[in-house]
Motif scaffolding. Structure first.
Motif, PDB file in Angstrom:
ATOM      1  N   VAL A  22      87.109  57.519 102.228  1.00 17.77           N
ATOM      2  CA  VAL A  22      86.349  57.000 101.094  1.00 17.77           C
ATOM      3  C   VAL A  22      86.968  55.676 100.646  1.00 17.77           C
ATOM      4  N   LEU A  23      86.188  54.623 100.697  1.00 16.51           N
ATOM      5  CA  LEU A  23      86.691  53.312 100.308  1.00 16.51           C
ATOM      6  C   LEU A  23      86.839  53.215  98.798  1.00 16.51           C
ATOM      7  N   ARG A  24      87.915  52.545  98.359  1.00 17.20           N
ATOM      8  CA  ARG A  24      88.039  52.206  96.945  1.00 17.20           C
ATOM      9  C   ARG A  24      87.101  51.024  96.717  1.00 17.20           C
ATOM     10  N   THR A  25      85.988  51.264  96.082  1.00 14.19           N
ATOM     11  CA  THR A  25      84.851  50.360  96.158  1.00 14.19           C
ATOM     12  C   THR A  25      85.125  48.942  95.677  1.00 14.19           C
ATOM     13  N   GLN A  26      85.682  48.773  94.464  1.00 13.80           N
ATOM     14  CA  GLN A  26      85.822  47.433  93.913  1.00 13.80           C
ATOM     15  C   GLN A  26      87.176  46.815  94.236  1.00 13.80           C
ATOM     16  N   ASP A  27      87.811  47.323  95.282  1.00  9.74           N
ATOM     17  CA  ASP A  27      89.124  46.880  95.705  1.00  9.74           C
ATOM     18  C   ASP A  27      88.993  45.921  96.885  1.00  9.74           C
ATOM     19  N   LEU A  28      89.547  44.735  96.752  1.00  9.74           N
ATOM     20  CA  LEU A  28      89.472  43.763  97.831  1.00  9.74           C
ATOM     21  C   LEU A  28      90.390  44.133  98.983  1.00  9.74           C
ATOM     22  N   SER A  29      91.496  44.785  98.680  1.00 14.29           N
ATOM     23  CA  SER A  29      92.474  45.104  99.709  1.00 14.29           C
ATOM     24  C   SER A  29      91.928  46.087 100.740  1.00 14.29           C
ATOM     25  N   GLU A  30      91.467  47.241 100.274  1.00 12.71           N
ATOM     26  CA  GLU A  30      91.022  48.276 101.212  1.00 12.71           C
ATOM     27  C   GLU A  30      89.656  48.855 100.861  1.00 12.71           C
ATOM     28  N   GLY A  31      88.928  48.218  99.967  1.00 16.31           N
ATOM     29  CA  GLY A  31      87.642  48.740  99.544  1.00 16.31           C
ATOM     30  C   GLY A  31      86.455  48.032 100.180  1.00 16.31           C
ATOM     31  N   ALA A  32      85.275  48.368  99.667  1.00 13.58           N
ATOM     32  CA  ALA A  32      84.035  47.804 100.201  1.00 13.58           C
ATOM     33  C   ALA A  32      83.983  46.293 100.039  1.00 13.58           C
ATOM     34  N   LEU A  33      84.597  45.762  98.973  1.00 10.59           N
ATOM     35  CA  LEU A  33      84.608  44.307  98.792  1.00 10.59           C
ATOM     36  C   LEU A  33      85.300  43.609  99.950  1.00 10.59           C
ATOM     37  N   GLY A  34      86.399  44.180 100.407  1.00 11.76           N
ATOM     38  CA  GLY A  34      87.112  43.573 101.525  1.00 11.76           C
ATOM     39  C   GLY A  34      86.309  43.612 102.813  1.00 11.76           C
ATOM     40  N   VAL A  35      85.601  44.702 103.037  1.00 10.97           N
ATOM     41  CA  VAL A  35      84.759  44.804 104.232  1.00 10.97           C
ATOM     42  C   VAL A  35      83.614  43.796 104.160  1.00 10.97           C
ATOM     43  N   ALA A  36      83.106  43.564 102.950  1.00  2.00           N
ATOM     44  CA  ALA A  36      82.013  42.598 102.785  1.00  2.00           C
ATOM     45  C   ALA A  36      82.424  41.196 103.216  1.00  2.00           C
ATOM     46  N   LEU A  37      83.702  40.867 103.046  1.00  2.00           N
ATOM     47  CA  LEU A  37      84.168  39.532 103.459  1.00  2.00           C
ATOM     48  C   LEU A  37      83.900  39.274 104.938  1.00  2.00           C
ATOM     49  N   LEU A  38      84.150  40.276 105.763  1.00  2.00           N
ATOM     50  CA  LEU A  38      83.912  40.110 107.198  1.00  2.00           C
ATOM     51  C   LEU A  38      82.448  39.818 107.473  1.00  2.00           C
ATOM     52  N   HIS A  39      81.548  40.561 106.837  1.00  2.00           N
ATOM     53  CA  HIS A  39      80.125  40.354 107.074  1.00  2.00           C
ATOM     54  C   HIS A  39      79.663  38.993 106.556  1.00  2.00           C
ATOM     55  N   ILE A  40      80.205  38.565 105.435  1.00  2.00           N
ATOM     56  CA  ILE A  40      79.836  37.248 104.892  1.00  2.00           C
ATOM     57  C   ILE A  40      80.301  36.139 105.824  1.00  2.00           C
ATOM     58  N   GLU A  41      81.523  36.259 106.315  1.00  2.00           N
ATOM     59  CA  GLU A  41      82.045  35.236 107.232  1.00  2.00           C
ATOM     60  C   GLU A  41      81.203  35.173 108.507  1.00  2.00           C
ATOM     61  N   ASP A  54      76.300  37.974 108.336  1.00  2.00           N
ATOM     62  CA  ASP A  54      75.515  39.214 108.390  1.00  2.00           C
ATOM     63  C   ASP A  54      75.170  39.610 106.954  1.00  2.00           C
ATOM     64  N   VAL A  55      74.103  39.041 106.440  1.00  2.00           N
ATOM     65  CA  VAL A  55      73.740  39.203 105.036  1.00  2.00           C
ATOM     66  C   VAL A  55      73.398  40.651 104.708  1.00  2.00           C
ATOM     67  N   ALA A  56      72.673  41.313 105.581  1.00  2.76           N
ATOM     68  CA  ALA A  56      72.245  42.689 105.303  1.00  2.76           C
ATOM     69  C   ALA A  56      73.451  43.612 105.153  1.00  2.76           C
ATOM     70  N   SER A  57      74.390  43.518 106.070  1.00  2.98           N
ATOM     71  CA  SER A  57      75.582  44.367 105.992  1.00  2.98           C
ATOM     72  C   SER A  57      76.432  44.027 104.779  1.00  2.98           C
ATOM     73  N   ALA A  58      76.513  42.737 104.459  1.00  3.40           N
ATOM     74  CA  ALA A  58      77.280  42.324 103.278  1.00  3.40           C
ATOM     75  C   ALA A  58      76.667  42.912 102.013  1.00  3.40           C
ATOM     76  N   ARG A  59      75.348  42.869 101.916  1.00  9.71           N
ATOM     77  CA  ARG A  59      74.672  43.409 100.728  1.00  9.71           C
ATOM     78  C   ARG A  59      74.919  44.904 100.589  1.00  9.71           C
ATOM     79  N   MET A  60      74.924  45.609 101.693  1.00  9.79           N
ATOM     80  CA  MET A  60      75.161  47.045 101.645  1.00  9.79           C
ATOM     81  C   MET A  60      76.562  47.333 101.097  1.00  9.79           C
ATOM     82  N   GLN A  61      77.546  46.592 101.567  1.00  8.46           N
ATOM     83  CA  GLN A  61      78.911  46.782 101.084  1.00  8.46           C
ATOM     84  C   GLN A  61      79.043  46.368  99.615  1.00  8.46           C
ATOM     85  N   LEU A  62      78.372  45.307  99.220  1.00 11.80           N
ATOM     86  CA  LEU A  62      78.443  44.858  97.829  1.00 11.80           C
ATOM     87  C   LEU A  62      77.792  45.860  96.890  1.00 11.80           C
ATOM     88  N   ARG A  63      76.690  46.458  97.315  1.00 14.68           N
ATOM     89  CA  ARG A  63      76.059  47.497  96.482  1.00 14.68           C
ATOM     90  C   ARG A  63      77.007  48.677  96.293  1.00 14.68           C
TER      91      ARG A  63
END
Length: 357
Positions: free
Chosen positions: A7-26, A29-38
Motif C-alpha cells: 500500500v503506497l503512502r499516497t501523498q508521500d513523494l519518497s515512496e508514495g503515489a506522488l513519487g510514482v507520478a513523477l516517472l509518468h510525467i517525465e 504518460d498523462v493517463a498514468s500520471a493522473r491515476m497516480q495523482l488521484r
C-alpha cells in the motif's frame, strides 16, 4: 499465508503515489500520471506541521509543477506552510535552542521548501526569506561555553537523542543540502546578504568533516580532522552527494579550484572498488540510480565531461542489473526513481527534488 499488496503512502513523494507520478510525467504518460495523482489526493493533502517537499501540499506542488499544472490554490497552501515553518524556526533561534534536523533538512525542512521555491517559474517572495534563514543557520552559536555550527543538533535523523549532539553532513539531512540550495540560488541570480559567506562556511566545514556521515562532539574537539573511512558514496549521505554540493559551491563562488577538486572527488569515488563495493541496491537514495544521476550532472557542469563517460556507462550497467531487485515501487528507494535514472532524461526537472540540478 495470503500475500498482501504493498500500500503506497499516497501523498508521500519518497515512496508514495506522488513519487510514482513523477516517472509518468517525465515520460509524458498523462493517463498514468493522473491515476497516480488521484490516488495521492484521495485522502486529503496535508498543509500542517508535517508538510514538506517530500510530504503533503509541497510534495504535490512539486509533482504538479513538473507538468506545469501547479495552480494558485496549491501554491497558496504551500506558502502558508513556508510562513509557518519560518516562524517556528525564528522562535527556536530566539530561544537559543539547537535545531532539530526536521527544521532545516531537505526531506522534512526548510532546505526542501527552498528547493521547491527555486523550482517555481518566476520569483517567489518567500524564497529570500528561506535563504536568509539558511544564512543564519550557517552562523556559529555558543552552547554551554562551546562554539558550535548553527546546524548542530542533539537529535538524529529519526529524532533519536545523540549524546553530545552532531553536525550532519549529508544532502538529505545535513548541511550539504543548505549548501546546494544557497549555491543554486546564486546560479539563478537570487541572493541575500551574507549568502557567499554562508557558502564559504559550509564548504570549509565539508572540507574538514565531509568524509564522515556526521561529525561528533569528540571529532569537533580533536586537533586533527577525522580520517576518511571506506563508506558507501551515496547521494543521501555519501561522498558523491557532498561532492556535487561542493561543485555547485565552486560555481557559485567562481572558484575553479574548488570545482575541480569536487569533480576529482567524484572520479575518485567512482573508480574505487572498495567504496563501490558498499553499494548494495539500485535506488536513488543510496544506490546506483543516485550515483548515475549525480555523475551525469557533475559531467554536464565540468570543463572535461568526457572523463565521466566510461564511469557513467559502468553505472548504467550496474543499475540495469540491479533495478529489478528493488522491492518498493516508489521514488527514493524504489523502482520509479531507479527507472527515472535509467531513462536518463530530466525534461521536467525531477532531479531538483534531490538538489542535483
Amino acid at each position: 499465508m495470503k500475500a498482501t499488496a504493498t500500500v503506497l503512502r499516497t501523498q508521500d513523494l519518497s515512496e508514495g503515489a506522488l513519487g510514482v507520478a513523477l516517472l509518468h510525467i517525465e515520460r509524458g504518460d498523462v493517463a498514468s500520471a493522473r491515476m497516480q495523482l488521484r490516488q495521492a489526493v484521495a485522502g486529503g493533502v496535508s498543509a500542517g506541521g508535517n508538510a514538506s517537499l517530500f510530504h503533503g501540499a509541497p510534495a504535490l506542488e512539486f509533482v504538479l509543477g513538473r507538468a506545469g499544472l501547479a495552480d494558485r490554490a496549491v501554491r497558496d497552501a504551500v506558502d502558508r506552510v513556508v510562513v509557518a515553518r519560518l516562524a517556528a524556526a525564528h522562535r527556536r533561534q530566539a530561544s537559543g535552542a539547537l535545531p532539530h534536523l526536521a527544521e532545516f533538512d531537505l526531506i522534512r525542512g526548510l532546505t526542501g521548501l527552498g528547493a521547491l521555491l527555486l523550482a517555481r517559474d518566476g520569483d517567489s517572495p518567500l524564497l529570500k526569506e528561506v535563504l536568509a534563514y539558511l544564512v543564519c543557520l550557517c552562523q556559529p552559536v555558543r552552547m554551554e561555553g562551546r562554539k558550535l555550527p548553527g546546524w548542530w543538533s542533539d537529535r538524529g535523523p529519526a529524532d533519536e537523542e545523540l549524546i553530545g549532539g552532531h553536525g550532519n553532513n549529508g544532502v538529505a539531512h545535513g548541511i550539504a543540502g543548505p549548501l546546494a540550495v544557497l549555491s543554486f540560488a546564486v546560479r539563478c541570480g537570487v541572493q541575500v546578504p551574507g549568502q557567499h559567506d554562508a557558502i564559504e562556511v559550509c564548504v570549509r566545514w565539508l572540507d574538514r568533516y565531509g568524509c564522515c556521515y556526521w561529525t561528533t562532539r569528540d571529532q569537533l574537539s580533536a586537533p586533527e580532522p577525522p580520517k576518511p573511512q571506506v563508506a558507501r558514496p551515496s547521494w543521501c549521505y555519501g561522498e558523491l552527494g557532498i561532492a556535487r554540493a561542493q561543485q555547485l559551491a565552486g560555481i557559485a563562488l567562481g572558484d575553479p579550484t574548488r570545482r575541480l577538486a569536487a569533480e576529482n572527488a567524484v572520479v575518485g569515488a567512482l573508480t574505487d572498488r572498495a567504496r563501490l563495493g558498499r553499494v548494495t541496491d539500485a535506488s536513488l537514495c543510496h544506490g546506483w540510480a543516485g550515483l548515475l544521476t549525480i555523475a551525469r550532472a557533475v559531467a554536464s557542469d565540468s570543463a572535461a565531461p568526457g572523463r565521466y563517460s566510461p564511469l557513467i556507462e559502468e553505472l548504467n550497467k550496474s543499475l540495469t542489473i540491479d533495478l529489478d531487485r528493488l522491492s518498493k515501487p516508489g521514488f527514493m528507494e524504489g523502482r520509479a526513481g531507479a527507472q527515472l535514472a535509467l531513462d536518463g532524461t530530466n525534461t521536467t526537472g525531477w532531479t531538483r527534488a534531490l538538489l542535483i540540478t
